[in-house]
Scaffold this active site. Sequence first.
Site, PDB file in Angstrom:
ATOM      1  N   ASP A  48       0.838  -1.192   0.074  1.00 23.12           N
ATOM      2  CA  ASP A  48       0.067   0.132  -0.199  1.00 23.12           C
ATOM      3  C   ASP A  48       0.882   1.176   0.176  1.00 23.12           C
ATOM      4  O   ASP A  48       2.102   1.180   0.399  1.00 23.12           O
ATOM      5  CB  ASP A  48      -0.791  -0.151   1.260  1.00 23.12           C
ATOM      6  CG  ASP A  48      -1.855   1.158   1.497  1.00 23.12           C
ATOM      7  OD1 ASP A  48      -2.378   1.689   0.475  1.00 23.12           O
ATOM      8  OD2 ASP A  48      -2.003   1.658   2.388  1.00 23.12           O
ATOM      9  N   ASP A  50      -0.166   5.148   0.860  1.00 24.62           N
ATOM     10  CA  ASP A  50      -0.210   5.994   1.812  1.00 24.62           C
ATOM     11  C   ASP A  50      -0.368   5.460   3.075  1.00 24.62           C
ATOM     12  O   ASP A  50      -1.279   4.488   3.388  1.00 24.62           O
ATOM     13  CB  ASP A  50      -1.863   6.940   1.564  1.00 24.62           C
ATOM     14  CG  ASP A  50      -1.653   7.914   0.422  1.00 24.62           C
ATOM     15  OD1 ASP A  50      -1.011   8.621   0.445  1.00 24.62           O
ATOM     16  OD2 ASP A  50      -2.330   7.333  -0.698  1.00 24.62           O
TER      17      ASP A  50
END
Length: 286
Positions: A48, A50
């Site tokens: 991922d 953020d």
Amino acid sequence: MQCSADPFVHKFLAEERIRNMNDNCTAPCQNRQVYAAEDHPMTVYIWDMDETLILLKSLLDGTYAGVFHGLKDFKTGLEIGKRWENLILQVCDDHFFYEEGLHNILDEKMIKIWDDLYNLTDSYTDRWLSSGHALLEKALGRNMVSNPDVVSSELAPVSIKTERQSINVLVTSGSLIPSLVKCLLYRLDDVISHDNVYSSWEVGKLQCFNWIKKRFTGPNVQFCVIGDGLEECAAAEAMRWPFVKIDMRPNGPHRFPGLTLGTIQSYIDVIYGPPDADAKSSCGVN
């Protein structure tokens, strides 16, 4: 390369370039299949972005400073977040040519602003950014191979002895263009190639994970998802893949700095079974 002055033209040109290059990240996933032979096992690390590899939203809303209970200055974090936000928007509007790299399109003044902001952020977050980058490099085996010619940012052996291949893939819930700009600004472009960036903005992470599984195929492929959100956790569970949850709290078990390949491998072993002792030793997992 400098685009025209009209910001709407900037955005249109950038979107067209990305659409032609990535077709919103679906075309390369389907057309560029990678096959892992049985005697060349492959590990696909699915990251991922953020609040995992980078910190931005948590700086803007104070979440990052809040978990330190007064040890981190909220205003400093907010100022850093706003500066990143402005820089990302500026690059999106004025430039966007991922393969060229920022050093080819930014002038000396902008490069200094970018470098200073990166270093300030890394200092404020106790080396979160540089530690995350170092782990992605280690995932590609770069710190274990003395000859740089045998290492690719896209597909690299973890060690010469075992020839285990590994690859970093990014699946972000953000829209594609700002996410690619973030990859450049946060210095991830040398550990994640542009065609390994997936945006789940419209289709969801589970669909992206399915594309990744079809793209990286073979009898000896292992997948592992690393992120902080519920969506990637649920998608990993649906795929029966291991999931490592990032926790930004100071004493969190999985954060930067602190998270190691050894920890990630322990999650992989739970799902796929442990490798034999010789292979694990030669991979340098610690």
